[in-house]
Design a protein around this motif. Sequence first.
Motif, short mmCIF file in Angstrom:
data_model
loop_
_atom_site.label_atom_id
_atom_site.label_comp_id
_atom_site.label_asym_id
_atom_site.label_seq_id
_atom_site.Cartn_x
_atom_site.Cartn_y
_atom_site.Cartn_z
N CYS A 1 0.88 -1.33 -0.01
CA CYS A 1 -0.01 0.01 -0.08
C CYS A 1 0.64 1.16 0.03
N PHE A 2 2.03 1.02 0.84
CA PHE A 2 2.90 2.44 0.61
C PHE A 2 3.36 2.80 -0.78
N GLU A 3 4.17 1.71 -1.29
CA GLU A 3 4.66 2.08 -2.54
C GLU A 3 3.86 2.42 -3.66
N THR A 4 2.67 1.85 -3.66
CA THR A 4 1.64 1.99 -4.62
C THR A 4 0.97 3.47 -4.55
N GLY A 5 1.02 4.00 -3.56
CA GLY A 5 0.28 5.45 -3.31
C GLY A 5 -1.22 5.18 -2.59
N ILE A 6 -1.26 4.10 -2.37
CA ILE A 6 -2.66 3.83 -1.48
C ILE A 6 -2.70 4.75 -0.28
N ILE A 7 -1.58 4.42 0.46
CA ILE A 7 -1.71 5.19 1.86
C ILE A 7 -1.85 6.64 1.78
N SER A 8 -1.17 7.47 0.99
CA SER A 8 -1.01 8.78 0.81
C SER A 8 -2.47 9.27 0.31
N ALA A 9 -3.08 8.38 -0.56
CA ALA A 9 -4.49 8.76 -0.99
C ALA A 9 -5.48 8.59 0.08
N LEU A 10 -5.35 7.58 0.92
CA LEU A 10 -6.05 7.43 2.07
C LEU A 10 -6.05 8.66 2.93
N LEU A 11 -4.87 8.91 3.37
CA LEU A 11 -4.69 10.24 4.30
C LEU A 11 -5.46 11.27 3.74
N THR A 12 -5.43 11.50 2.36
CA THR A 12 -5.95 12.86 1.77
C THR A 12 -7.42 12.74 2.28
N LEU A 13 -7.95 11.60 2.04
CA LEU A 13 -9.31 11.46 2.21
C LEU A 13 -9.83 11.62 3.50
N LEU A 14 -9.10 11.34 4.59
CA LEU A 14 -9.49 11.50 5.89
C LEU A 14 -9.79 13.08 6.04
N LEU A 15 -9.54 13.85 5.36
CA LEU A 15 -10.07 15.34 5.49
C LEU A 15 -11.20 15.20 4.97
N SER A 16 -12.08 14.36 4.24
CA SER A 16 -13.36 14.50 3.71
C SER A 16 -14.42 14.73 4.77
N GLU A 17 -15.71 15.04 4.47
CA GLU A 17 -16.74 15.37 5.38
C GLU A 17 -17.70 14.11 5.22
N ASP A 18 -17.60 13.40 4.00
CA ASP A 18 -18.34 11.99 3.78
C ASP A 18 -18.23 10.93 4.73
N GLN A 19 -19.11 10.73 5.79
CA GLN A 19 -18.86 9.84 6.94
C GLN A 19 -19.02 8.33 6.21
N ASP A 20 -19.43 7.97 5.15
CA ASP A 20 -19.40 6.66 4.75
C ASP A 20 -18.15 6.52 4.13
N LEU A 21 -17.43 7.68 3.34
CA LEU A 21 -15.97 7.54 3.18
C LEU A 21 -15.13 7.27 4.09
N LEU A 22 -15.21 8.03 5.13
CA LEU A 22 -14.36 8.24 6.35
C LEU A 22 -14.17 6.62 6.97
N LEU A 23 -15.51 5.96 7.01
CA LEU A 23 -15.82 4.71 7.58
C LEU A 23 -14.75 3.84 6.84
N HIS A 24 -14.94 3.85 5.41
CA HIS A 24 -13.89 2.67 4.75
C HIS A 24 -12.55 3.29 4.76
N VAL A 25 -12.36 4.37 4.64
CA VAL A 25 -10.91 4.97 4.71
C VAL A 25 -10.23 4.45 6.33
N SER A 26 -10.92 4.94 7.19
CA SER A 26 -10.28 4.54 8.45
C SER A 26 -10.28 2.98 8.66
N ARG A 27 -11.07 2.20 8.37
CA ARG A 27 -11.11 0.77 8.22
C ARG A 27 -9.79 0.27 7.49
#
Length: 291
Positions: A98-124
């Motif tokens: 996940c780190f080398e493929t950019g998944i982690i950096s993309a997930l961290l950016t999405l933690l700034l979202s206000e969409d609670q469904d999205l935040l649920l999947h991202v935090s999981r």
Amino acid sequence: MDRRTVGHYLPSTAKESFCAALDAISVTTELVEEELKPHLDTLLTAAVERKRGLSEQVVESGILPVLAQALRRKSSLTVHTARLVAELAREAPVRDSCFETGIISALLTLLLSEDQDLLLHVSRAIGRICHDSSLQQERLLRLGVVPRLVSVLLQHSENEALLSSCLLALCNLADLGEQDDSKFVWEKSGHFDEGEQVFHGTSQHSFGFVSAVTMVRLNQWSQGQYSVSVETLQRCSTLFWGAQNGRQTGWRLPSFTHWGCCPKFYKVIKYSVKNIPKNRSLKTAVFHTFL
């Protein structure tokens, strides 16, 4: 791994759909959303069912960078993609990539979202990626994941599923958690000092004989500055220990005269943007959190 490996565990029609989905996602990043969604659905179904060999094939197919790009687009498929990543992150081969493929950096950016469904999947996804991996825990801590998780937790504490997911992610960052938040039941404790919030999580193991008790404590030191502590205890019943003592030969387990709790391990996490000295004790690791 040959793509036939996964097909070995799938019906022929499912095998064809799976291989077609991998091919379609891996060959281009220009698929329109209507074309991409069925392929994501196919992979999500296989991931939820945890088909054997799936994770290795996903890594070798090269689709993880494509999924990372899809997360950054913030389109109507972002939530769908985040859910797929969270399911794939249950398996070690995907977590390790996940780190080398950019998944982690993309997930961290999405933690700034206000969409609670999205935040649920991202935090999981984040909680699963760092589960039982000191390397991924250190990477995520350096990238500033703790303040973002704490911010989400404080803003959406009324959302029980999201609260549980964020708390478990914090536990996993301290290497004191579980991979799956469904094993935990969290309760917020009251009657603590002003600026302090305490959450207790319990999980049952061994048919109810042994339960782990995890405590996450948030302390606000000043405006926007928090500490996060995570502590886990192992609580055992006399029935369990009595049965175990009766079966042991050559060595003895501690005996208990009543239900009690015995410390298993203890760790505190606080993240800081400042060079604050860290406690090097064998029992604690200390960071500060600034929101």
